[in-house]
Scaffold this active site. Structure first.
Site, mmCIF file in Angstrom:
data_model
loop_
_atom_site.group_PDB
_atom_site.id
_atom_site.type_symbol
_atom_site.label_atom_id
_atom_site.label_comp_id
_atom_site.label_asym_id
_atom_site.label_seq_id
_atom_site.Cartn_x
_atom_site.Cartn_y
_atom_site.Cartn_z
ATOM 1 N N LYS A 1 -62.787 39.991 101.017
ATOM 2 C CA LYS A 1 -62.463 40.837 102.377
ATOM 3 C C LYS A 1 -61.803 42.027 101.833
ATOM 4 O O LYS A 1 -62.218 43.000 102.249
ATOM 5 C CB LYS A 1 -61.178 40.160 103.125
ATOM 6 C CG LYS A 1 -61.787 38.617 103.880
ATOM 7 C CD LYS A 1 -60.753 38.059 104.957
ATOM 8 C CE LYS A 1 -59.464 37.773 104.197
ATOM 9 N NZ LYS A 1 -59.439 36.561 103.042
ATOM 10 N N ARG B 1 -54.889 35.151 111.986
ATOM 11 C CA ARG B 1 -55.107 34.083 110.979
ATOM 12 C C ARG B 1 -54.496 32.744 111.777
ATOM 13 O O ARG B 1 -54.489 31.666 111.019
ATOM 14 C CB ARG B 1 -53.996 34.391 109.838
ATOM 15 C CG ARG B 1 -54.834 34.411 108.647
ATOM 16 C CD ARG B 1 -53.621 34.625 107.318
ATOM 17 N NE ARG B 1 -54.264 34.074 106.050
ATOM 18 C CZ ARG B 1 -54.407 35.428 105.339
ATOM 19 N NH1 ARG B 1 -54.569 36.530 105.834
ATOM 20 N NH2 ARG B 1 -55.050 35.274 104.379
ATOM 21 N N ARG C 1 -58.020 36.505 90.013
ATOM 22 C CA ARG C 1 -57.529 37.836 90.601
ATOM 23 C C ARG C 1 -56.117 38.492 90.153
ATOM 24 O O ARG C 1 -55.535 37.704 89.775
ATOM 25 C CB ARG C 1 -57.379 37.684 92.254
ATOM 26 C CG ARG C 1 -56.590 39.090 92.911
ATOM 27 C CD ARG C 1 -57.079 38.839 94.498
ATOM 28 N NE ARG C 1 -56.416 37.849 95.137
ATOM 29 C CZ ARG C 1 -56.395 37.650 96.407
ATOM 30 N NH1 ARG C 1 -57.332 38.141 97.037
ATOM 31 N NH2 ARG C 1 -55.890 36.678 96.966
ATOM 32 N N ARG D 1 -50.913 38.054 91.374
ATOM 33 C CA ARG D 1 -49.892 37.382 92.411
ATOM 34 C C ARG D 1 -49.158 36.407 92.417
ATOM 35 O O ARG D 1 -49.936 35.304 91.857
ATOM 36 C CB ARG D 1 -50.739 37.759 93.825
ATOM 37 C CG ARG D 1 -50.825 38.976 94.475
ATOM 38 C CD ARG D 1 -51.959 39.149 95.562
ATOM 39 N NE ARG D 1 -51.791 38.174 96.653
ATOM 40 C CZ ARG D 1 -52.725 38.141 97.658
ATOM 41 N NH1 ARG D 1 -53.776 39.027 97.786
ATOM 42 N NH2 ARG D 1 -52.663 36.961 98.370
ATOM 43 N N ARG E 1 -53.349 27.471 100.449
ATOM 44 C CA ARG E 1 -53.749 28.209 101.480
ATOM 45 C C ARG E 1 -55.030 28.082 102.179
ATOM 46 O O ARG E 1 -55.321 28.366 103.194
ATOM 47 C CB ARG E 1 -53.942 29.690 100.507
ATOM 48 C CG ARG E 1 -52.465 30.471 100.229
ATOM 49 C CD ARG E 1 -52.695 31.158 99.034
ATOM 50 N NE ARG E 1 -53.431 32.475 99.429
ATOM 51 C CZ ARG E 1 -53.776 33.263 98.368
ATOM 52 N NH1 ARG E 1 -53.185 33.005 97.233
ATOM 53 N NH2 ARG E 1 -54.716 34.273 98.728
HETATM 54 P P1 ADP Z 1 -55.971 36.877 100.899
HETATM 55 O O1 ADP Z 1 -56.333 38.201 100.686
HETATM 56 O O2 ADP Z 1 -55.915 35.851 99.693
HETATM 57 O O3 ADP Z 1 -56.649 36.252 101.995
HETATM 58 P P2 ADP Z 1 -53.689 37.890 102.166
HETATM 59 O O4 ADP Z 1 -53.272 38.963 101.331
HETATM 60 O O5 ADP Z 1 -54.316 38.370 103.207
HETATM 61 O O6 ADP Z 1 -54.380 36.874 101.356
HETATM 62 O O7 ADP Z 1 -52.477 37.262 102.646
HETATM 63 C C1 ADP Z 1 -51.302 36.499 101.661
HETATM 64 C C2 ADP Z 1 -50.428 35.770 102.569
HETATM 65 O O8 ADP Z 1 -49.789 36.684 103.453
HETATM 66 C C3 ADP Z 1 -51.021 34.752 103.284
HETATM 67 O O9 ADP Z 1 -50.948 33.543 102.502
HETATM 68 C C4 ADP Z 1 -49.912 34.593 104.401
HETATM 69 O O10 ADP Z 1 -48.517 33.894 103.678
HETATM 70 C C5 ADP Z 1 -49.395 36.145 104.793
HETATM 71 N N1 ADP Z 1 -50.374 36.542 105.758
HETATM 72 C C6 ADP Z 1 -51.448 37.502 105.536
HETATM 73 N N2 ADP Z 1 -51.463 37.759 106.772
HETATM 74 C C7 ADP Z 1 -51.196 36.874 107.692
HETATM 75 C C8 ADP Z 1 -51.267 36.826 109.172
HETATM 76 N N3 ADP Z 1 -52.312 37.295 109.861
HETATM 77 N N4 ADP Z 1 -50.572 35.625 109.513
HETATM 78 C C9 ADP Z 1 -49.635 34.792 108.876
HETATM 79 N N5 ADP Z 1 -49.408 35.361 107.686
HETATM 80 C C10 ADP Z 1 -50.299 36.042 106.920
HETATM 81 P P1 ADP Z 2 -59.674 38.427 99.953
HETATM 82 O O1 ADP Z 2 -59.260 39.595 100.267
HETATM 83 O O2 ADP Z 2 -60.786 37.981 100.695
HETATM 84 O O3 ADP Z 2 -58.695 37.290 99.529
HETATM 85 P P2 ADP Z 2 -60.494 39.808 97.317
HETATM 86 O O4 ADP Z 2 -61.196 40.748 97.837
HETATM 87 O O5 ADP Z 2 -59.075 39.925 97.028
HETATM 88 O O6 ADP Z 2 -60.495 38.676 98.448
HETATM 89 O O7 ADP Z 2 -61.233 38.973 96.284
HETATM 90 C C1 ADP Z 2 -60.848 37.935 95.351
HETATM 91 C C2 ADP Z 2 -61.154 38.169 94.146
HETATM 92 O O8 ADP Z 2 -62.446 37.835 93.885
HETATM 93 C C3 ADP Z 2 -60.946 39.352 93.448
HETATM 94 O O9 ADP Z 2 -60.334 39.189 92.114
HETATM 95 C C4 ADP Z 2 -61.960 40.197 93.233
HETATM 96 O O10 ADP Z 2 -62.251 40.935 92.235
HETATM 97 C C5 ADP Z 2 -63.312 39.136 93.196
HETATM 98 N N1 ADP Z 2 -64.373 39.344 94.058
HETATM 99 C C6 ADP Z 2 -64.552 39.934 95.285
HETATM 100 N N2 ADP Z 2 -65.919 39.732 95.656
HETATM 101 C C7 ADP Z 2 -66.593 39.411 94.620
HETATM 102 C C8 ADP Z 2 -67.945 39.107 94.420
HETATM 103 N N3 ADP Z 2 -68.877 39.554 95.301
HETATM 104 N N4 ADP Z 2 -68.392 38.465 93.393
HETATM 105 C C9 ADP Z 2 -67.558 37.954 92.398
HETATM 106 N N5 ADP Z 2 -66.047 38.212 92.417
HETATM 107 C C10 ADP Z 2 -65.610 38.881 93.556
#
Ligand code: ADP
Ligand code: ADP
Ligand code: ZN
Length: 214
Positions: free
Chosen positions: A13, A88, A127, A160, A171
């Site tokens: 995302k 979420r 990541r 992270r 998660r």
């Molecule tokens: P990822 O990119 O791996 O999906 P995020 O950066 O979006 O993770 O979120 C990291 C953490 O922040 C989540 O595991 C949760 O604890 C918190 N968080 C983020 N967005 C929300 C939301 N909309 N509602 C509740 N908690 C959230």
């Molecule tokens: P989210 O926001 O959904 O948690 P991220 O965009 O942070 O996900 O991506 C999670 C990890 O996967 C990062 O280390 C990113 O560099 C890697 N990644 C993202 N898109 C791809 C892809 N298409 N192929 C391989 N690795 C990817």
């Protein structure tokens, strides 16, 4: 133009959001990024959020919706937003629908990135994230500068605290139990574009743009 970028943790995302938001001409609003900014600044909200984030649990809905409500009140968000990581939970979804509906606005579409759990694990444990600008890297597939600094802003790039294998499992459970059900609620309301999130970053971007007719 209010669009949801949906998908499990690690589905890409954040990686896809910048280009998509730019093309849509709306700001990218990622609740995780906003929480991490509060964490870095040591605010009360940051301290509260940390206790949930470190355990892989959702920050409470009231707190999260309040935060999004303030963000949506800013001038640049009036005409639309690309949401990443929000809503979420089903209560967050209905809060958003109500909040937009109060001023005659609604969700335009959902982009749902689909990635299998086995792939997610490798992506998240690899990541690496910039401590300053939030840029995302991957230890193997998209490394930062050779000296471990951010290619965009030069700051330190770290793993992270919640990107460990143990927290990822929690998660994924939170995603399955609380977040995925949002999609079932959206089916009859908003067009959902299911996108295969496995493949090169450019390839996935191409699929998203094509699905949205961009
Ligand atoms: P990822 O990119 O791996 O999906 P995020 O950066 O979006 O993770 O979120 C990291 C953490 O922040 C989540 O595991 C949760 O604890 C918190 N968080 C983020 N967005 C929300 C939301 N909309 N509602 C509740 N908690 C959230
Ligand atoms: P989210 O926001 O959904 O948690 P991220 O965009 O942070 O996900 O991506 C999670 C990890 O996967 C990062 O280390 C990113 O560099 C890697 N990644 C993202 N898109 C791809 C892809 N298409 N192929 C391989 N690795 C990817
Ligand atoms: Zn940076």
């Amino acid at each position: 133009m209010f669009v949801l970028l949906f998908g499990p943790p690690g589905s890409g995302k954040g990686t896809q959001a910048a280009a998509l938001a730019e093309r849509l001409g709306v700001p990218h609003v990622a609740t995780g990024d906003i929480f991490r900014k509060h964490l870095r600044e040591g605010t009360e909200l940051g301290k509260l959020a940390r206790s949930y984030m470190d355990r892989g649990q959702l920050v409470p809905d009231l707190v999260t919706c309040d935060l999004v409500g303030s963000r949506l009140g800013e001038a640049d968000a009036a005409g639309g937003v690309l949401f990443d990581g929000f809503p979420r939970s089903v209560p967050q979804l209905y809060w958003l629908i109500g909040h937009l509906g109060a001023t005659g606005r609604s969700l335009a579409s959902v982009v749902n990135l689909q990635v299998a759990d086995e792939v997610i694990l490798g992506r998240i444990t690899g990541r690496r994230t910039c401590t300053n600008c939030g840029a995302t890297y991957h230890a193997v597939s998209a490394p930062p500068n050779a000296d471990g600094t951010c290619a965009r802003c030069g700051s330190a790039v770290v793993q992270r605290k919640d990107d460990t294998e143990a927290v990822v499992q929690d998660r994924l459970v939170a995603y399955a139990n609380q977040t995925f059900p949002c999609l079932e609620q959206l089916v009859d309301r908003t067009p959902i574009h299911n996108i295969d999130g496995v493949g090169g970053i450019e390839q996935v971007k191409g699929r998203i743009f094509a699905a949205l007719g961009l």
